[in-house]
Design a protein around this motif. Sequence first.
Motif, mmCIF file in Angstrom:
data_model
loop_
_atom_site.group_PDB
_atom_site.id
_atom_site.type_symbol
_atom_site.label_atom_id
_atom_site.label_comp_id
_atom_site.label_asym_id
_atom_site.label_seq_id
_atom_site.Cartn_x
_atom_site.Cartn_y
_atom_site.Cartn_z
ATOM 1 N N MET A 1 0.581 -1.011 0.131
ATOM 2 C CA MET A 1 0.297 0.141 0.235
ATOM 3 C C MET A 1 0.865 1.553 0.163
ATOM 4 N N VAL A 2 1.896 1.505 0.330
ATOM 5 C CA VAL A 2 2.843 2.442 0.526
ATOM 6 C C VAL A 2 3.417 2.591 -0.668
ATOM 7 N N ALA A 3 3.915 1.195 -1.664
ATOM 8 C CA ALA A 3 4.305 1.205 -2.398
ATOM 9 C C ALA A 3 3.759 2.070 -3.547
ATOM 10 N N LEU A 4 2.584 1.793 -2.951
ATOM 11 C CA LEU A 4 0.706 1.931 -3.896
ATOM 12 C C LEU A 4 0.403 3.536 -4.109
ATOM 13 N N LEU A 5 0.603 3.970 -2.607
ATOM 14 C CA LEU A 5 0.558 5.335 -2.392
ATOM 15 C C LEU A 5 1.251 6.135 -3.012
ATOM 16 N N PHE A 6 2.746 5.603 -2.646
ATOM 17 C CA PHE A 6 3.717 6.600 -3.971
ATOM 18 C C PHE A 6 3.346 6.899 -5.580
ATOM 19 N N TYR A 7 2.989 5.603 -5.946
ATOM 20 C CA TYR A 7 2.700 6.005 -7.003
ATOM 21 C C TYR A 7 1.828 7.151 -7.561
ATOM 22 N N VAL A 8 0.669 6.655 -6.274
ATOM 23 C CA VAL A 8 -0.407 7.819 -6.627
ATOM 24 C C VAL A 8 -0.254 9.142 -6.976
ATOM 25 N N ARG A 9 0.183 9.500 -6.091
ATOM 26 C CA ARG A 9 0.834 10.817 -5.498
ATOM 27 C C ARG A 9 1.620 11.150 -7.062
ATOM 28 N N ASN A 10 2.693 10.318 -7.316
ATOM 29 C CA ASN A 10 3.631 10.657 -8.704
ATOM 30 C C ASN A 10 2.758 10.773 -9.341
ATOM 31 N N ALA A 11 1.818 9.738 -9.864
ATOM 32 C CA ALA A 11 0.880 9.737 -10.412
ATOM 33 C C ALA A 11 -0.442 11.180 -11.043
ATOM 34 N N SER A 12 -0.349 11.810 -10.162
ATOM 35 C CA SER A 12 -1.125 12.651 -9.946
ATOM 36 C C SER A 12 -0.427 13.867 -10.209
ATOM 37 N N ARG A 13 0.723 14.292 -9.505
ATOM 38 C CA ARG A 13 1.339 15.124 -9.565
ATOM 39 C C ARG A 13 1.543 15.325 -11.850
ATOM 40 N N SER A 14 2.236 14.276 -11.659
ATOM 41 C CA SER A 14 2.673 13.813 -13.131
ATOM 42 C C SER A 14 2.187 14.165 -13.996
ATOM 43 N N GLY A 15 0.268 13.617 -13.581
ATOM 44 C CA GLY A 15 -0.938 13.967 -14.013
ATOM 45 C C GLY A 15 -1.218 15.675 -14.293
ATOM 46 N N ALA A 16 -0.545 16.193 -12.879
ATOM 47 C CA ALA A 16 -1.041 17.914 -13.191
ATOM 48 C C ALA A 16 -0.278 18.197 -14.122
ATOM 49 N N THR A 17 1.217 18.443 -14.410
ATOM 50 C CA THR A 17 2.128 19.181 -15.135
ATOM 51 C C THR A 17 2.573 18.784 -16.576
ATOM 52 N N GLY A 18 1.969 16.668 -16.363
ATOM 53 C CA GLY A 18 2.304 17.320 -18.037
ATOM 54 C C GLY A 18 1.293 17.322 -18.761
ATOM 55 N N HIS A 19 1.113 16.621 -20.539
ATOM 56 C CA HIS A 19 0.097 16.927 -21.472
ATOM 57 C C HIS A 19 -0.610 18.931 -21.390
ATOM 58 N N GLY A 20 0.806 19.524 -20.667
ATOM 59 C CA GLY A 20 0.710 20.752 -21.135
ATOM 60 C C GLY A 20 -0.134 21.264 -22.675
#
Lengths: 368, 309, 266
Positions: free
Chosen positions: B290-309
């Motif tokens: 779960m900790v690993a997944l949480l790390f992933y979710v946080r990472n994914a949402s962050r790159s999702g916010a900045t990506g596809h600009g």
Amino acid sequence: MPEPLRVNERRVAVEARNISKVFGTGEHALRALDDVSVGIAENEFFTLLGPSGCGKTTLLRLIAGFEFPTSGAILLGGEDIATLPPYKRPVNTVFQSYALFPHLTVAQNVSFGLEMLGKPRGEIEARVAEMLKLMRMEQLANRRTDQISGGQAQRVALARALAPAPKVLLLDEPLSALDYKLRKEMQLELKRMQAETGITFIFVTHDQEEALTMSDRVAVMSAGKILQVGSPRDIYDRPAERFVADFIGETNYLAGTVQGVDGGRAEVLLKTGGRISASYSEGMTPSGEVTLVVRPEHARAVEGAADLSGAVEDIVYFGTDTHIHTRLDDGSAFTVRQQNSRNAVLPFARGDRIGIVVGDDAAQVLRD
Amino acid sequence: MAREPELAARQAHRAEIRSRWLLSAPALIIIFVAAVGPLFVMLAYSVMVRGDYGDVRFGEFSSEGWFNVFFQRDIFDDTITYADAHLSIFWRSIRLSLITTVSTLILGFPTAYFIATRPRHTREVWVFLITIPFWTNLLIRTFAMQEVIRNEGVVNTLLQALGVIDQPIQILYTDWAILFGMVYVYLPLMVLPLYASMERLDFRLVEAGYDLYAGRFAVLRRIILPLVKPGLVAGSILVFIPSLGAYVTPRVLGGGKNMMLGNLIELQFGAGRNWPLGAALSITLMVIVMVALLFYVRNASRSGATGHG
Amino acid sequence: MARYFDVKRQTGFATIAIVTFVLLYLPIAILVIYAFNEGESLANWEGFSLRWFVAAANNDAVKQAAWRSLVIAAFAATFATIAATMAALATTRTRRYRGLTFKYAMINQPLMVPEIVTAVALLIVFSQVKVWTGYSGLGYLILAHTAFCIPFAYLPVRARLENMDLALESAAADLYATPWKTFRRITLPLLQPGIVAGFMLAFVISLDDVVITEFVKSGGQDTLPTYMLGQLRRVITPEVNAIATLFLALSVLIVTAFFFINRQKA
């Protein structure tokens, strides 16, 4: 019981009465339609014109039944249908994306509505054949809808919506996906179809030219409100508001003060000096400071003094006509559009001072 | 009368939500009964007293299960020491999973890039070639790897024939075998998400990089890597998590001695007959995941916010 | 010869990619080849023969395990596909509503928890239920398989729904189709490729499962994978290779079909 309304002595097919539509709630609330009332006559080609987000498609979807109004009533033949689901309304839609069923053939698409109405087999077949003939699509009856061109898809969408013989046909920017030449063709085709079937068409577009060439009447919309309803000529020649004047065609604005009103015309003293007589729309009495609109082709550039005077800033050649951009004495810009011919040469050049004649019935007072 | 349409709309909305709950009920119930619910039961088991022949004594609570995850009590003098055996298995699981992730990345990144840069029609064939092993039974693939690295397997036979070695190298039943097996088995899980993000890579950006004087490596590091980072993170997570919980691969390739967490858990429910400990170990494993997944979710949402600009 | 500059090239990447593909397929190739070995050993090639396939086909334990695998997969995939399709309809093409995130989390839960954890948790619960009810049939396996197949069946159905033009259903409603008729005549036919794909994925996933089956099964309920796992502890003969090869062929067949269905409808 609402009384049957009449527009220009014709029975009203559809009426929107004080319609408001709010999407979302709280601070995210978006008022897509704000107390809109309009009546559309039977057998009329009525166009809702406006920029994207003005509420025209929302109004169409409310009539079709895909959305419910937040308040107000939608009357079809005098009966309130605002709460009826779409499949109980005798109204059909031509969608912007056409929304042809990809798993059905052309003929199956056209017959869909009739089947849902439970019409007998023979009647359905006859009607489908008739519609395909009307659209000149007999050869494509058994094609899948992903094997036909954009223009053909447009015709199938039209045939499918017309097949159940609805009281009202709604068209949501149906020509926007077509290229210029095909669009021109389809504009004529739609006019023909409307005349032949006698069905009321409500047409949504953001293309002013399309609206002017096809419609009996046009409603210009902006920010959830209908600003002006009238014939294309009315809308173009006598725009009631600045938005309408701006949105349709090119416009010059002149500031002035009303000196007097007489026989439906206002005498206006312009800020640049000079007086002109201007028309104004019904229900208003112009007074004080006003803005006039003058279409560029309703003015003429001449040598020497005239109604207006200014300096030529630029002359742009457009083939059919020439645009003369001038700067008036009060610093405002004014453009004159003059028809070209093969031997006419403009007698002035950039930097020259010229006069501008404003035609007899060329100026209109804006409601502000 | 003016409120009537709105009321109708609200009723329709409520009816729609209700039907949406009804529609999702079967899936939710099945998953609750046969996946989520049992986890709660297991949580309860982890704090009960172990039964003599497996199972637990109902209603008798004890922290022994959780205690035994990290510590052990000497049978003779009751001194408490760290449960070295368990800790070393934890450590082996995490270490092997990390090395597996890095190894699949080293092999998978160039592979995904290679596929993404093929012409459109051949690209599908390459993707298909990755998909086939992905959907092939994991046990069969592990078994295939076993045959390759056995003492009499292809690798040893070949090396002996070439005269590189005299005696076969013992690979099977070592940590190396587990590592090879996991890299082999989880490689497609790295390639597929990497490929998905590389396929969307706009090569005009790469051209712009070269235009602005970047060399091949600079383009790779400064342009390609940041753009495919979501795929890279997804691939790493997709490899790391099943590696951590691996059971079949270490059982077949690691033999009895080289256990990973999955095997340690099984042991408690089998020969160990210590269900509370097994339950506690399972929950510990789940928490790490779960900790690993949480790390992933946080990472994914962050790159999702900045990506596809 | 002059080499033009290729913007897509990265030094060494193609080599590593080829090595990767060889590594992926070499062990499988060896496994398949030795299934045809005449001899009993997995080390020496003694000539081509189908004897191990014949042996596998005559092995009652293998036949029963294979049949059991297929039965479980068929039931689990069917149930999972139905539940997942309904869930996909309930969770797509909507504004956010309360509980939507909860539904996503629930449906994807089997993907997020390590299999071994779910396996032992099911062992705990089902062993107790078996005692209480006295029932120890295939139902437990089918239920467990259905649960972890749901997210796999859900994926393609949901993707298909999200790519579907909402205007199509509006158009049907506009053309006098009631909600039920719209579903029957428009939504369901358009959804069909996604449902088929979901079923196939679920089927393969169920067929492949080792861990959960190993812990949930009662005595004498071996599926093909758990049977093979048991065999790997003993002296292995090419018979295992033969079984694996047949299994492999089935998987490849399903995946290929899946691949083509997906491509054709993309």
